[in-house]
Design a protein around this motif. Structure first.
Motif, PDB file in Angstrom:
ATOM      1  N   TRP A  27       0.829  -1.205   0.000  1.00  0.00           N
ATOM      2  CA  TRP A  27       0.000   0.000   0.000  1.00  0.00           C
ATOM      3  C   TRP A  27       0.861   1.252   0.000  1.00  0.00           C
ATOM      4  O   TRP A  27       0.610   2.204  -0.756  1.00  0.00           O
ATOM      5  CB  TRP A  27      -0.913  -0.002   1.216  1.00  0.00           C
ATOM      6  N   LEU A  30       2.250   1.802  -3.340  1.00  0.00           N
ATOM      7  CA  LEU A  30       1.231   2.303  -4.252  1.00  0.00           C
ATOM      8  C   LEU A  30       1.011   3.801  -4.069  1.00  0.00           C
ATOM      9  O   LEU A  30       0.863   4.541  -5.054  1.00  0.00           O
ATOM     10  CB  LEU A  30      -0.079   1.546  -4.025  1.00  0.00           C
ATOM     11  N   PRO A  47       0.312   0.309 -11.973  1.00  0.00           N
ATOM     12  CA  PRO A  47       1.034   0.321 -10.690  1.00  0.00           C
ATOM     13  C   PRO A  47       1.440  -1.039 -10.160  1.00  0.00           C
ATOM     14  O   PRO A  47       2.339  -1.131  -9.316  1.00  0.00           O
ATOM     15  CB  PRO A  47       0.034   0.996  -9.742  1.00  0.00           C
ATOM     16  N   ARG A  56       1.528  -7.089  -4.107  1.00  0.00           N
ATOM     17  CA  ARG A  56       0.325  -6.964  -4.925  1.00  0.00           C
ATOM     18  C   ARG A  56      -0.892  -7.481  -4.168  1.00  0.00           C
ATOM     19  O   ARG A  56      -1.974  -6.890  -4.235  1.00  0.00           O
ATOM     20  CB  ARG A  56       0.479  -7.729  -6.243  1.00  0.00           C
ATOM     21  N   ILE A  59      -2.791  -5.134  -1.693  1.00  0.00           N
ATOM     22  CA  ILE A  59      -3.568  -4.007  -2.212  1.00  0.00           C
ATOM     23  C   ILE A  59      -4.970  -4.481  -2.574  1.00  0.00           C
ATOM     24  O   ILE A  59      -5.152  -5.234  -3.526  1.00  0.00           O
ATOM     25  CB  ILE A  59      -2.872  -3.402  -3.448  1.00  0.00           C
ATOM     26  N   LEU A  62      -7.784   1.114  -4.191  1.00  0.00           N
ATOM     27  CA  LEU A  62      -6.881   2.160  -4.643  1.00  0.00           C
ATOM     28  C   LEU A  62      -7.061   3.376  -3.740  1.00  0.00           C
ATOM     29  O   LEU A  62      -8.152   3.593  -3.198  1.00  0.00           O
ATOM     30  CB  LEU A  62      -7.180   2.545  -6.097  1.00  0.00           C
ATOM     31  N   SER A  80      -5.282  -8.175 -10.411  1.00  0.00           N
ATOM     32  CA  SER A  80      -5.159  -7.561  -9.092  1.00  0.00           C
ATOM     33  C   SER A  80      -5.915  -8.358  -8.028  1.00  0.00           C
ATOM     34  O   SER A  80      -6.698  -9.256  -8.330  1.00  0.00           O
ATOM     35  CB  SER A  80      -5.702  -6.130  -9.134  1.00  0.00           C
TER      36      SER A  80
END
Length: 244
Positions: A27, A30, A47, A56, A59, A62, A80
């Motif tokens: 996070w 990101l 991203p 990955r 997350i 967003l 994702s």
């Protein structure tokens, strides 16, 4: 190469309850990537590329700061672990392509995605979506669901204050796909102002739950009728510049 996240079927009783761990390394990475993309005005933002698999997986949404990405034309989130996209995606005014393909835990999108007026192409794993025509996953009831993501202070429809929003589901064609959208409306008038969903889906806004009557799932139709439906759908996608 990114590997798709594990499949996660929609839960009939509610939305994904997980909250984003804002201390997780993925996070934090990101957040930095969003700031870098906003600062250099890049037109493509992918991203997850280059992040370790563990980061990955950390997350699941967003950050609201994606509202700064007003120059991004292509947003890539293939494979994702997202369970939601925040309403701030509607501020990405240059967005033309939206790719969340094989994000199997993503079952709905925010209504604010319709504010991206330039959006023409999308890739979504539609079988994972609530109300999808092939399998008709049920819509969770909204009367007992908290707001997920975003501030909850702005009406999805008119952009005005929505301190105590009226929450409804609506299914609409957005770019290449037909998507279930979560609306936080400030009033009955804004709910009434929502567009009419396409044929083959629930034809009005609703609050989800077991009382919602969806059309028959695609696999119940005879092969010849399915072929006609698929031909019509693919022709429409081709007209929109998407992949059949």
């Amino acid at each position: 190469m990114l590997r798709p996240a594990p499949r996660d079927e929609p839960a009939a009783g509610g939305l994904h309850p997980e909250q984003q761990d804002t201390t997780a390394p993925g996070w934090l990475r990101l957040l930095n990537l969003v700031e870098e993309a906003a600062a250099d005005g890049r037109e493509e933002f992918h991203p997850l590329q280059g992040l370790p698999a563990e980061e990955r997986r950390q997350i699941i949404t967003l950050p609201p700061t994606i509202a700064k990405l007003t120059a991004v034309r292509r947003l890539g989130l293939y494979g994702s672990n997202l369970v939601r996209v925040p309403p701030e995606v509607g501020a990405m005014s240059a967005l033309e392509e939206f790719d969340v393909y094989t994000s199997y835990r993503l079952h709905w999108l925010p209504y604010e995605l319709t504010r991206c007026a330039r959006l023409r192409r999308s890739r979504v794993s539609t079988r994972a979506l609530y109300g999808n025509e092939k399998t008709r996953p049920p819509f969770p009831p909204l009367d007992r669901q908290p707001r997920e993501g975003g501030t909850g202070a702005v009406c999805s429809v008119c952009g005005g204050p929505a301190a105590r929003p009226r929450r409804v589901w609506i299914t609409l064609r957005v770019a290449t796909d037909v998507l279930p959208l979560l609306v936080d409306a400030c009033s009955k008038a804004c709910v009434a102002a929502l567009p009419t969903p396409p044929e083959g889906y629930v034809r009005s806004p609703h609050s989800g739950g077991p009382t919602v009557q969806q059309p028959v799932a695609d696999h119940w139709f005879p092969p010849e009728r399915r072929a006609v439906r698929h031909e019509t759908r693919n022709r429409h996608r081709a007209e929109q510049g998407g992949t059949p």
